[in-house]
Design an enzyme around this catalytic site. Structure first.
Site, mmCIF file in Angstrom:
data_model
loop_
_atom_site.group_PDB
_atom_site.id
_atom_site.type_symbol
_atom_site.label_atom_id
_atom_site.label_comp_id
_atom_site.label_asym_id
_atom_site.label_seq_id
_atom_site.Cartn_x
_atom_site.Cartn_y
_atom_site.Cartn_z
ATOM 1 N N TYR A 172 -10.200 -2.949 -4.454
ATOM 2 C CA TYR A 172 -9.315 -1.783 -4.328
ATOM 3 C C TYR A 172 -8.889 -1.338 -5.726
ATOM 4 C CZ TYR A 172 -8.961 -3.122 0.636
ATOM 5 O OH TYR A 172 -9.237 -3.455 1.939
ATOM 6 N N GLY A 227 -6.289 4.091 12.852
ATOM 7 C CA GLY A 227 -7.520 4.880 12.788
ATOM 8 C C GLY A 227 -7.547 5.714 11.524
ATOM 9 N N PRO A 241 -5.656 0.230 11.556
ATOM 10 C CA PRO A 241 -4.872 0.112 12.808
ATOM 11 C C PRO A 241 -4.364 1.459 13.308
ATOM 12 C CG PRO A 241 -3.587 -0.654 10.919
ATOM 13 C CD PRO A 241 -4.989 -0.440 10.425
HETATM 14 N N1 LIG Z 1 -11.590 -5.244 5.486
HETATM 15 C C1 LIG Z 1 -11.988 -4.008 5.340
HETATM 16 O O1 LIG Z 1 -13.199 -3.705 5.297
HETATM 17 C C2 LIG Z 1 -10.949 -2.920 5.226
HETATM 18 C C3 LIG Z 1 -11.328 -1.570 5.242
HETATM 19 C C4 LIG Z 1 -10.308 -0.606 5.143
HETATM 20 C C5 LIG Z 1 -8.970 -1.007 5.043
HETATM 21 N N2 LIG Z 1 -8.659 -2.337 5.001
HETATM 22 C C6 LIG Z 1 -7.234 -2.800 4.934
HETATM 23 O O2 LIG Z 1 -6.584 -2.346 6.090
HETATM 24 C C7 LIG Z 1 -5.382 -1.665 5.747
HETATM 25 C C8 LIG Z 1 -5.115 -0.574 6.759
HETATM 26 O O3 LIG Z 1 -6.130 0.408 6.739
HETATM 27 P P1 LIG Z 1 -5.845 1.895 6.198
HETATM 28 O O4 LIG Z 1 -4.631 1.881 5.361
HETATM 29 O O5 LIG Z 1 -7.103 2.372 5.588
HETATM 30 O O6 LIG Z 1 -5.710 2.709 7.537
HETATM 31 P P2 LIG Z 1 -4.512 2.931 8.599
HETATM 32 O O7 LIG Z 1 -3.394 1.967 8.367
HETATM 33 O O8 LIG Z 1 -5.152 3.003 9.929
HETATM 34 O O9 LIG Z 1 -4.049 4.403 8.239
HETATM 35 C C9 LIG Z 1 -3.562 4.740 6.976
HETATM 36 C C10 LIG Z 1 -3.533 6.257 6.917
HETATM 37 O O10 LIG Z 1 -2.634 6.745 7.894
HETATM 38 C C11 LIG Z 1 -1.605 7.498 7.278
HETATM 39 N N3 LIG Z 1 -0.320 7.059 7.875
HETATM 40 C C12 LIG Z 1 0.270 5.859 7.740
HETATM 41 N N4 LIG Z 1 1.429 5.809 8.431
HETATM 42 C C13 LIG Z 1 1.563 7.015 9.030
HETATM 43 C C14 LIG Z 1 2.554 7.563 9.867
HETATM 44 N N5 LIG Z 1 3.636 6.866 10.229
HETATM 45 N N6 LIG Z 1 2.376 8.847 10.302
HETATM 46 C C15 LIG Z 1 1.296 9.575 9.923
HETATM 47 N N7 LIG Z 1 0.315 9.088 9.124
HETATM 48 C C16 LIG Z 1 0.444 7.824 8.679
HETATM 49 C C17 LIG Z 1 -1.649 7.184 5.803
HETATM 50 O O11 LIG Z 1 -1.337 8.317 5.022
HETATM 51 P P3 LIG Z 1 0.017 8.336 4.124
HETATM 52 O O12 LIG Z 1 -0.278 7.521 2.909
HETATM 53 O O13 LIG Z 1 0.200 9.788 3.858
HETATM 54 O O14 LIG Z 1 1.106 7.750 4.974
HETATM 55 C C18 LIG Z 1 -3.096 6.761 5.582
HETATM 56 O O15 LIG Z 1 -3.880 7.884 5.248
HETATM 57 C C19 LIG Z 1 -5.664 -1.132 4.330
HETATM 58 O O16 LIG Z 1 -4.470 -0.805 3.665
HETATM 59 C C20 LIG Z 1 -6.436 -2.280 3.743
HETATM 60 O O17 LIG Z 1 -5.526 -3.274 3.271
HETATM 61 C C21 LIG Z 1 -9.619 -3.287 5.109
#
Ligand SMILES: NC(=O)c1ccc[n+]([C@@H]2O[C@H](COP(=O)([O-])OP(=O)(O)OC[C@H]3O[C@@H](n4cnc5c(N)ncnc54)[C@H](OP(=O)(O)O)[C@@H]3O)[C@@H](O)[C@H]2O)c1
Length: 271
Positions: free
Chosen positions: A55, A203, A201
Site C-alpha cells: 500500500y 463493496g 466489506p
Molecule cells: N487482501 C486484499 O487483497 C485486499 C484488497 C483490497 C483491500 N484490502 C483491505 O481491506 C480494507 C477494506 O477495503 P476497502 O477500503 O478497499 O473497501 P471498503 O471498506 O469496502 O470501502 C471503502 C470505500 O467506501 C467508502 N466509504 C467508507 N465508509 C463509507 C460510508 N460510511 N459511507 C459512504 N462511503 C463510505 C470509502 O470512501 P471515503 O474514503 O470517501 O470514505 C472508500 O472509497 C482495505 O482498507 C484494505 O486494508 C485488502
C-alpha cells in the site's frame, strides 16, 4: 474475538484508504488527516488495523507508525507481503522467498516493531509453490520476527495446503453482502475457528447504494454503510470486518455500526 492468541474488538479498520489516493500510490494526500483518521479509529474501538507493504507501496505502514507509535498495548497491526507494484495500476504477485524476506525486514522497520503481530501472504503467487512462500513465513515466526501468520485471497484447497506448513490464524478474502463468492472459505474458517477478514466489506463503497440496504437503513434510521457492516458482524462469529475510509465522518458512522442489532426480519430482507 480472537486472532490467534490476540484479543481484538469485532470491528477493525482497513488502513489502506487513509492514503486518500485512488490507486493507493504514493504518500498520503493529506498526511495530517491520515494520522487523525488512524488515531480516531483506535479511539472509537478499532484495535485491529489492516495494512500491507504494497500500500503506497510502503507509505501506508509508515503513516501508521507516525500516527500510532509507541503503540497502545492492545493495538494489533496486520500487514501483508508478497505483492509488487511496478506502477500505480499494477498489483503483481511476487511471493518468492527472497521477496518475502525483504518485505519482512521492511515492514519491521517501517512499523517500528521487533515482531509483526500478524503477517499475511497477500495472495498466492502462481509461479511459486505456496509451500515455499509459507515456509519462509514459518521460518520468520520461529525466528521470533512474526507472532501470527495469515493468508489472503486463498481458496479452501490453498488454505489446507498452507495449514500443513504453518499455523494459519486468519484468512482475508473479498466478501460483502452483495459479493458472497467466498462463502465456502468463510464456512471453513468457522469450522476451524480462525478469523475471516472480509476485504471490500462495503463493496468499495457500492454497498451504500444497494437498494435493499438503503431500504433497511431507512427503516432503522441508520446509514447504509452501517447496515452493511452490521450484517457482516451478524453473519459469523469469526467475521472481522475492516472497512476503510479517509473521511472522519465516514469513520464515525462505520464504527457506530458495531452497536446496531439487526432483527431477524432485517436479516431475512437483506439475505
Ligand atoms: N487482501 C486484499 O487483497 C485486499 C484488497 C483490497 C483491500 N484490502 C483491505 O481491506 C480494507 C477494506 O477495503 P476497502 O477500503 O478497499 O473497501 P471498503 O471498506 O469496502 O470501502 C471503502 C470505500 O467506501 C467508502 N466509504 C467508507 N465508509 C463509507 C460510508 N460510511 N459511507 C459512504 N462511503 C463510505 C470509502 O470512501 P471515503 O474514503 O470517501 O470514505 C472508500 O472509497 C482495505 O482498507 C484494505 O486494508 C485488502
Amino acid at each position: 474475538m480472537r486472532v490467534g492468541d490476540l484479543e481484538v474488538n469485532r470491528l477493525g479498520f482497513g488502513a489502506m484508504r487513509v492514503l486518500g489516493t485512488p490507486d493507493i500510490w504514493g504518500p498520503p494526500k493529506d498526511p495530517a488527516n491520515a494520522r487523525k483518521v488512524l488515531r480516531r479509529a483506535y479511539e472509537l474501538g478499532a484495535n485491529f488495523f489492516d495494512t500491507a507493504e504494497s500500500y503506497g507501496p510502503h507509505t501506508n505502514e509508515t503513516v501508521i507508525a507516525e500516527a500510532m507509535h509507541p503503540y497502545p498495548k492492545d493495538l494489533v497491526i496486520a500487514t501483508k507481503c508478497g505483492l509488487v507494484r511496478p506502477k500505480p495500476s499494477r498489483w503483481d504477485e511476487d511471493a518468492r522467498p527472497e521477496k518475502l524476506r525483504t518485505d519482512l525486514e521492511g515492514s519491521l522497520k517501517r512499523l517500528k516493531l521487533d515482531c509483526l503481530h500478524l503477517w499475511q501472504l497477500h495472495a498466492p503467487d502462481p509461479r511459486v509453490p505456496l509451500e515455499e512462500s509459507l515456509g519462509v513465513m514459518a521460518d520468520a515466526q520461529r525466528a521470533g520476527k512474526v507472532r501470527h501468520i495469515g493468508v489472503s485471497n486463498f481458496s479452501v484447497k490453498e488454505l489446507a495446503r498452507a495449514r500443513k506448513v504453518a499455523k494459519i490464524v486468519s484468512v482475508q478474502n473479498r466478501y460483502s453482502l452483495d459479493d458472497r463468492n467466498e462463502e465456502d472459505v468463510l464456512a471453513h474458517c468457522e469450522k476451524l475457528g480462525i478469523a475471516f477478514l472480509p476485504w471490500y466489506p462495503l463493496g468499495a463503497g457500492r454497498a451504500v447504494r444497494a437498494s435493499k440496504i438503503k431500504r433497511v437503513a431507512k427503516r432503522l434510521g441508520a446509514a447504509p454503510a452501517q447496515v452493511a457492516i452490521a450484517w457482516l458482524l451478524a453473519k459469523s462469529p469469526v467475521m472481522l470486518p475492516i472497512p476503510g475510509t479517509s473521511s472522519l465522518a465516514h469513520l464515525e458512522e462505520n464504527m457506530a455500526a458495531a452497536k446496531i442489532q439487526l432483527s431477524r426480519e432485517d436479516l431475512a430482507e437483506l439475505d
